[in-house]
Design an enzyme around this catalytic site. Structure first.
Site, PDB file in Angstrom:
ATOM      1  N   TRP A   1       0.833  -1.219   0.000  1.00 57.18           N
ATOM      2  CA  TRP A   1       0.000   0.000   0.000  1.00 57.18           C
ATOM      3  C   TRP A   1       0.860   1.260   0.000  1.00 57.18           C
ATOM      4  O   TRP A   1       0.381   2.352  -0.277  1.00 57.18           O
ATOM      5  CB  TRP A   1      -0.964   0.004   1.202  1.00 57.18           C
ATOM      6  CG  TRP A   1      -0.312   0.157   2.552  1.00 57.18           C
ATOM      7  CD1 TRP A   1       0.752  -0.559   3.027  1.00 57.18           C
ATOM      8  CD2 TRP A   1      -0.643   1.087   3.592  1.00 57.18           C
ATOM      9  NE1 TRP A   1       1.088  -0.151   4.301  1.00 57.18           N
ATOM     10  CE2 TRP A   1       0.248   0.853   4.678  1.00 57.18           C
ATOM     11  CE3 TRP A   1      -1.605   2.066   3.742  1.00 57.18           C
ATOM     12  CZ2 TRP A   1       0.201   1.574   5.869  1.00 57.18           C
ATOM     13  CZ3 TRP A   1      -1.657   2.788   4.936  1.00 57.18           C
ATOM     14  CH2 TRP A   1      -0.759   2.543   5.981  1.00 57.18           C
ATOM     15  N   ASP A   2       2.144   1.103   0.279  1.00 58.02           N
ATOM     16  CA  ASP A   2       3.082   2.230   0.250  1.00 58.02           C
ATOM     17  C   ASP A   2       2.966   2.980  -1.088  1.00 58.02           C
ATOM     18  O   ASP A   2       3.076   4.205  -1.139  1.00 58.02           O
ATOM     19  CB  ASP A   2       4.536   1.749   0.394  1.00 58.02           C
ATOM     20  CG  ASP A   2       4.764   0.790   1.558  1.00 58.02           C
ATOM     21  OD1 ASP A   2       3.806   0.119   1.966  1.00 58.02           O
ATOM     22  OD2 ASP A   2       5.899   0.680   2.023  1.00 58.02           O
TER      23      ASP A   2
ATOM     24  N   GLU B   1       0.925  -3.156  12.748  1.00 60.19           N
ATOM     25  CA  GLU B   1       0.906  -4.613  12.539  1.00 60.19           C
ATOM     26  C   GLU B   1       1.215  -5.402  13.811  1.00 60.19           C
ATOM     27  O   GLU B   1       1.152  -6.630  13.802  1.00 60.19           O
ATOM     28  CB  GLU B   1       1.904  -4.969  11.434  1.00 60.19           C
ATOM     29  CG  GLU B   1       1.488  -4.408  10.096  1.00 60.19           C
ATOM     30  CD  GLU B   1       2.538  -4.591   9.004  1.00 60.19           C
ATOM     31  OE1 GLU B   1       3.743  -4.532   9.321  1.00 60.19           O
ATOM     32  OE2 GLU B   1       2.148  -4.787   7.843  1.00 60.19           O
TER      33      GLU B   1
ATOM     34  N   LYS C   1       3.350  -0.131  16.339  1.00 64.69           N
ATOM     35  CA  LYS C   1       4.487  -0.121  15.426  1.00 64.69           C
ATOM     36  C   LYS C   1       4.599   1.192  14.633  1.00 64.69           C
ATOM     37  O   LYS C   1       5.665   1.737  14.450  1.00 64.69           O
ATOM     38  CB  LYS C   1       4.309  -1.294  14.455  1.00 64.69           C
ATOM     39  CG  LYS C   1       5.410  -1.432  13.430  1.00 64.69           C
ATOM     40  CD  LYS C   1       5.142  -2.625  12.533  1.00 64.69           C
ATOM     41  CE  LYS C   1       6.247  -2.818  11.522  1.00 64.69           C
ATOM     42  NZ  LYS C   1       5.983  -3.942  10.614  1.00 64.69           N
ATOM     43  N   GLN C   2       3.467   1.643  14.128  1.00 66.82           N
ATOM     44  CA  GLN C   2       3.509   2.788  13.218  1.00 66.82           C
ATOM     45  C   GLN C   2       2.188   3.547  13.275  1.00 66.82           C
ATOM     46  O   GLN C   2       1.222   3.067  13.890  1.00 66.82           O
ATOM     47  CB  GLN C   2       3.761   2.309  11.795  1.00 66.82           C
ATOM     48  CG  GLN C   2       2.635   1.498  11.195  1.00 66.82           C
ATOM     49  CD  GLN C   2       3.063   0.741   9.942  1.00 66.82           C
ATOM     50  OE1 GLN C   2       3.624  -0.334  10.025  1.00 66.82           O
ATOM     51  NE2 GLN C   2       2.767   1.303   8.782  1.00 66.82           N
TER      52      GLN C   2
HETATM   53  O1  IFM Z   1       3.610  -1.639   3.977  1.00 60.80           O
HETATM   54  C1  IFM Z   1       4.499  -1.629   5.057  1.00 60.80           C
HETATM   55  C2  IFM Z   1       3.750  -1.971   6.298  1.00 60.80           C
HETATM   56  O2  IFM Z   1       2.752  -1.017   6.549  1.00 60.80           O
HETATM   57  C3  IFM Z   1       4.701  -1.999   7.471  1.00 60.80           C
HETATM   58  N1  IFM Z   1       5.739  -2.952   7.248  1.00 60.80           N
HETATM   59  C4  IFM Z   1       6.521  -2.700   6.047  1.00 60.80           C
HETATM   60  C5  IFM Z   1       5.617  -2.613   4.820  1.00 60.80           C
HETATM   61  C6  IFM Z   1       6.437  -2.257   3.592  1.00 60.80           C
HETATM   62  O3  IFM Z   1       6.957  -0.969   3.672  1.00 60.80           O
END
Ligand code: IFM
Length: 724
Positions: free
Chosen positions: A321-322, A463, A574-575
């Site tokens: 999705w990046d 995640e 995580k993010q």
């Molecule tokens: O798409 C990301 C995900 O959101 C987090 N882990 C790494 C992936 C690739 O950049």
């Protein structure tokens, strides 16, 4: 500043320099290794959109044979960083013209032998790559120079090429091979010219085809070899076309090819460049991001941008999705053709998405977390390993990251909004949106007691917490998707596209179901403190700090999330998750709610995904706090210069370049610090510059015009010019 350099040679730098000095053109990437390097140093001539699987190992992108291999030998021994410590060594990337150079000085006998080279990816002819290699000695020296194609290539999950055949055509070496799984032909071609007029002895063996030159070097004379090479796969008459292209390049000469390439880059920089004055480090960093984004722009509808660009087989060369959320805006502003490829790649991937939904028992489309050719899902159930025991860890990224569909829909909406190019809707876009929504409607669970539809058992952007219910990000993005579907239907009904009528003829039942779920979809709201709970039960988790949680790790490479991770029972994420929602749907909540959520989540976030920093940078800007935004921008924008990023996750190498961060950094500047907004074909901007910046300048393509935007500390200027 357009220059990135690195001095000194150490084996420990090979991986990072491979990324730092990467060249590419979207069709391929060539890592920033040295001329004499081999698969041991991870030379990778990495191809976009062609994949292979060996046995049960990961299906990954293919590396072509290395046509730039060149080495000097003295008395049978390599004069190379592989076996000698150089006296001096420097590598450099000139981002202005996409050219990578090296200069290495060796002591050989009583002489100093200087080896230099430069290489560039042809931006006008996607199949070609060129290099120039030159050397000189301070004393007479008799050396052997060998240059040609090395077929012994690095493969993270196995050797992907078989049926290797060699042929020579005129002065060209040609290797043909086929991929093991789908039997796709890949052809690598190479030839060279020299300044020293010696006829080479050609030799084929030990996995290499080499032109050998025995040279009695005269002191201070410069000896030059020019390499014209290329790769082709899956193109009709590809080999003939490449042969023709390289023959032409040879007759034009290396310098002319280089000049033409410089012109390409100059034009690209003119429209895509961003200038930051007052902060040179930030200026170089954003240029590096843009350099990488230009180098990976997709070259056809069959490909998009892999999550680690074309820096190798990291993350299997797959698209995440990046591409839609973080990279697309750069192309929408500077290169519509590439933006269209990104959209069309996903439309072409509908087949894979339908198959994936079916596999899990749902109608509709369920897009891959890690998408390869035709939308094939490359993510596995055992993606990670325990670094202590090597045991595989079960995770649910593949089955439960349903938010990917919405990222694709979000991207399509932006594309349509910016281009009015409804042809993509008629060429499968509408089906894509409909099938994604159909999947969502069937994934939703009806909660009778609450008379609402819930989205249970998902993995959101964070995640670490798997299989959660009502992840706010996912629920709101599903709502966004439903809304967009009905907007598309309205739009196309108004325009009376017979195709749409035809397509929707037998979809009444599904569209009623979507309407029903949409009308009762549960959308979490902020609590009394103004905080949006990331998912049901998140507030009940232990409120530990990131530091506390990290202290619980037994191994620094241990995975922190999933069923057994140290973060799972805590609020450490995580993010960006809720933060990402507030950035993507910035009109959902008022500024004070955004601010409260930023403040609540920022320190509970580990930021270990490179995607976290740009989202936080953007939200910090939206709440008018550019000083807090700046460190996030710098972290994100410098990632491929410093090489400071997560190298391993759950035992897996996740290094490589980060086009997601590059795109995220671009958005951070344009939509964050410059507060750009699109109002139809009009633009507005504002000034939110951090103290370190004096001004920020960039261009935006809007239809047939270019807007020159200049944001100073206390003023904004937008000047329009025609797009020629
Ligand atoms: O798409 C990301 C995900 O959101 C987090 N882990 C790494 C992936 C690739 O950049």
């Amino acid at each position: 500043m357009y220059i990135i350099n690195h001095t000194g040679y150490s084996k420990d730098d090979i991986l990072r320099n491979g990324n730092r000095f990467l060249i590419g053109n979207g069709y391929y990437g060539y890592r920033g290794t040295l001329d004499e390097h081999t698969k041991d140093e991870m030379v990778q001539f990495n191809l976009n959109g062609i994949y292979d699987q060996v046995g049960d190992a990961d299906r990954e992108s293919i590396n072509a044979f290395n046509p730039l291999y060149t080495v000097i030998k003295y008395e049978g021994e390599e004069v190379s960083v592989r076996n000698l410590s150089p006296f001096k060594h420097e590598q450099q990337l000139d981002m202005k013209d996409g050219c990578v150079t090296r200069k290495t000085v060796f002591h050989v006998k009583d002489a100093l032998l200087t080896i230099e080279s430069e290489r560039f990816a042809d931006q006008n002819h996607k199949n070609s790559i060129y290099a120039k290699y030159w050397f000189q000695s301070t004393k007479p020296l008799e050396i052997d120079l060998s240059s040609g194609i090395d077929t012994l290539v690095y493969g993270a999950s196995g050797a992907h090429l078989k049926n290797v055949e060699f042929e020579q055509m005129d002065k060209f070496f040609i290797f043909k091979a086929t991929s093991k799984e789908k039997k796709k032909e890949i052809i690598v071609m190479e030839t060279c010219t020299t300044s020293f007029g010696i006829e080479p002895e050609n030799e084929v063996g030990d996995g290499k085809a080499l032109h050998h030159y025995h040279i009695k070097m005269v002191p201070d004379q410069i000896y030059v070899i020019y390499k014209f090479a290329g790769v082709v796969h899956e193109e009709e008459n590809g080999m003939e076309k490449l042969f023709f292209q390289l023959t032409r390049a040879m007759s034009l000469g290396y310098s002319v090819c280089h000049r033409q390439n410089r012109k390409y880059w100059a034009d690209k920089w003119d429209v895509s460049g961003v200038d930051i004055s007052g902060d040179q480090e930030a200026d170089t960093a954003i240029k590096n991001c843009i350099y990488h984004l230009i180098s990976v722009r997709p070259s056809s509808d069959k490909v998009s941008i892999p999550t680690r660009g074309l820096s190798g087989q990291i993350y299997k060369g797959a698209v995440f999705w990046d591409a839609e959320i973080f990279m697309l805006p750069f192309y929408l502003n500077t290169d519509i053709e590439s933006a269209r490829h990104i959209i069309k790649y996903r439309i072409g991937g509908l087949k894979g998405a339908l198959a994936k939904a079916k596999q899990y028992g749902y109608p509709g489309a369920f897009y891959a977390r890690e998408s390869q050719d035709e939308g094939f899902e490359a993510s596995s159930e055992y993606h990670l390993t325990d670094p202590e025991t090597g045991a595989p860890i079960r995770n649910y990224f593949r089955e439960k990251q349903i938010h990917i569909n919405s990222a694709i829909i979000y991207a399509l909406k932006q594309y349509l909004f910016r281009t009015d190019d409804v042809s993509v809707l008629l060429e499968g876009g509408l089906e894509m949106v409909f099938e994604c929504c159909r999947f969502y409607a069937n994934y939703a669970t009806y909660n009778e007691a609450m008379d609402r539809y819930e989205i249970q058992d998902v993995v959101g952007p964070d995640e670490y917490h798997e299989r959660v219910n009502n992840n706010a990000y996912t629920n709101y993005m599903i709502k966004f998707s439903f809304d967009f579907l009905f907007e598309c239907l309205r739009l196309s009904r108004g325009a009376d596209y017979p195709y749409v009528r035809e397509y929707m003829k037998d979809k009444t039942e599904s569209s009623d179901k979507i309407k029903e779920v949409r009308s009762k979809l549960y959308l979490p709201v902020p609590n009394a403190d103004g905080i949006i709970e990331q998912f049901d039960g998140y507030f009940k988790l232990e409120d530990a700090t990131v530091k506390d949680v990290k202290r619980r790790l037994k191994n620094p490479n241990e995975y922190m999330g999933g069923e057994t991770g140290v973060a799972t029972s805590t609020r450490v994420i995580k993010q960006a998750d809720v933060v990402a929602l507030l950035v993507l749907q910035r009109d959902l909540f008022p500024i004070d709610i955004m601010k409260k959520n930023y403040e609540y989540y920022v320190d509970r976030t580990e930021h270990s995904s490179s995607l976290s920093a740009p989202m936080h940078c953007l939200l910090a800007n939206l709440i008018d706090d550019p000083e807090s935004a700046l460190p996030f921008f710098m972290k994100s924008a410098t990632i491929d210069i410093t090489g400071v990023s997560n190298q391993y996750s759950g035992g897996i190498y996740v290094g490589g370049t980060h086009p997601g961060s590059s795109g995220g950094s671009y958005i951070s500047l344009v939509y964050g610090f410059a507060a750009l907004e699109h109002h139809g074909y009009q633009l507005s901007a504002d000034y939110r510059l951090p103290k370190a910046f004096n001004s920020l300048e960039f261009k935006i393509i809007v239809k047939d015009y270019i807007a020159n935007v200049k944001v100073r500390r206390n003023s904004v200027e937008i000047k329009w010019e025609d797009l020629l």
